[in-house]
Motif scaffolding. Structure first.
Motif, PDB file in Angstrom:
ATOM      1  N   GLN A  18     -15.806   0.269  -2.209  1.00 40.11           N
ATOM      2  CA  GLN A  18     -14.722   0.861  -1.434  1.00 40.11           C
ATOM      3  C   GLN A  18     -14.465   0.048  -0.175  1.00 40.11           C
ATOM      4  O   GLN A  18     -15.376  -0.550   0.385  1.00 40.11           O
ATOM      5  N   THR A  21      -9.210   0.827   5.257  1.00 41.68           N
ATOM      6  CA  THR A  21      -7.958   0.148   5.587  1.00 41.68           C
ATOM      7  C   THR A  21      -8.215  -0.926   6.639  1.00 41.68           C
ATOM      8  O   THR A  21      -7.686  -2.031   6.561  1.00 41.68           O
ATOM      9  N   ARG A  36      -2.126  -0.681   5.262  1.00 44.52           N
ATOM     10  CA  ARG A  36      -1.889   0.589   4.567  1.00 44.52           C
ATOM     11  C   ARG A  36      -0.616   0.513   3.730  1.00 44.52           C
ATOM     12  O   ARG A  36      -0.566   1.016   2.601  1.00 44.52           O
ATOM     13  N   CYS A  43      -1.403   1.255  -4.793  1.00 48.04           N
ATOM     14  CA  CYS A  43      -1.770   2.568  -5.302  1.00 48.04           C
ATOM     15  C   CYS A  43      -0.657   3.116  -6.200  1.00 48.04           C
ATOM     16  O   CYS A  43      -0.926   3.655  -7.284  1.00 48.04           O
ATOM     17  N   LYS A  50      -6.950   5.631  -3.739  1.00 53.94           N
ATOM     18  CA  LYS A  50      -7.395   5.947  -2.382  1.00 53.94           C
ATOM     19  C   LYS A  50      -8.194   7.231  -2.392  1.00 53.94           C
ATOM     20  O   LYS A  50      -8.017   8.104  -3.233  1.00 53.94           O
ATOM     21  N   LEU A  59      -9.156   6.043   5.494  1.00 50.70           N
ATOM     22  CA  LEU A  59      -8.851   6.029   4.067  1.00 50.70           C
ATOM     23  C   LEU A  59      -9.740   4.981   3.420  1.00 50.70           C
ATOM     24  O   LEU A  59      -9.954   3.904   3.977  1.00 50.70           O
ATOM     25  N   TRP A  61     -10.311   2.710  -0.095  1.00 53.23           N
ATOM     26  CA  TRP A  61      -9.567   2.168  -1.216  1.00 53.23           C
ATOM     27  C   TRP A  61     -10.527   1.501  -2.185  1.00 53.23           C
ATOM     28  O   TRP A  61     -11.484   0.861  -1.772  1.00 53.23           O
TER      29      TRP A  61
END
Length: 86
Positions: A18, A21, A36, A43, A50, A59, A61
């Protein structure tokens, strides 16, 4: 830029699952809002997913399961390829 971000994430997937951002922003000398923006587009395409939606919380990702195939490497070469397909 979004394809460069995707390629970077897929290349370094073994190191981390992961990304914040901020991590992506720092890698590409972007501010978090620009990072983002590109990550949200990835996404929408189903290439990344996310986690975390709380206000003020970071966040996270990660690559999506269906975004991890060889055809994506060919698509990672330029943003123009993605725009042409749309």
């Amino acid at each position: 830029m979004k394809n460069k971000i995707y390629l970077h994430m897929s290349t370094h997937q073994a190191e981390r699952e992961q990304w914040k951002t901020r991590d992506i922003a720092n890698c590409f000398d972007l501010d978090v809002y620009q990072a983002r923006y590109y990550l949200l587009h990835l996404c929408e395409e189903g290439r990344v997913k996310k986690a975390g939606t709380g206000r003020g919380a970071p966040l996270y990702w990660s690559l999506s399961d269906n975004g991890n195939n060889e055809s994506d490497d060919a698509n990672a070469n330029s943003d123009a390829d993605v725009v042409a397909d749309a």
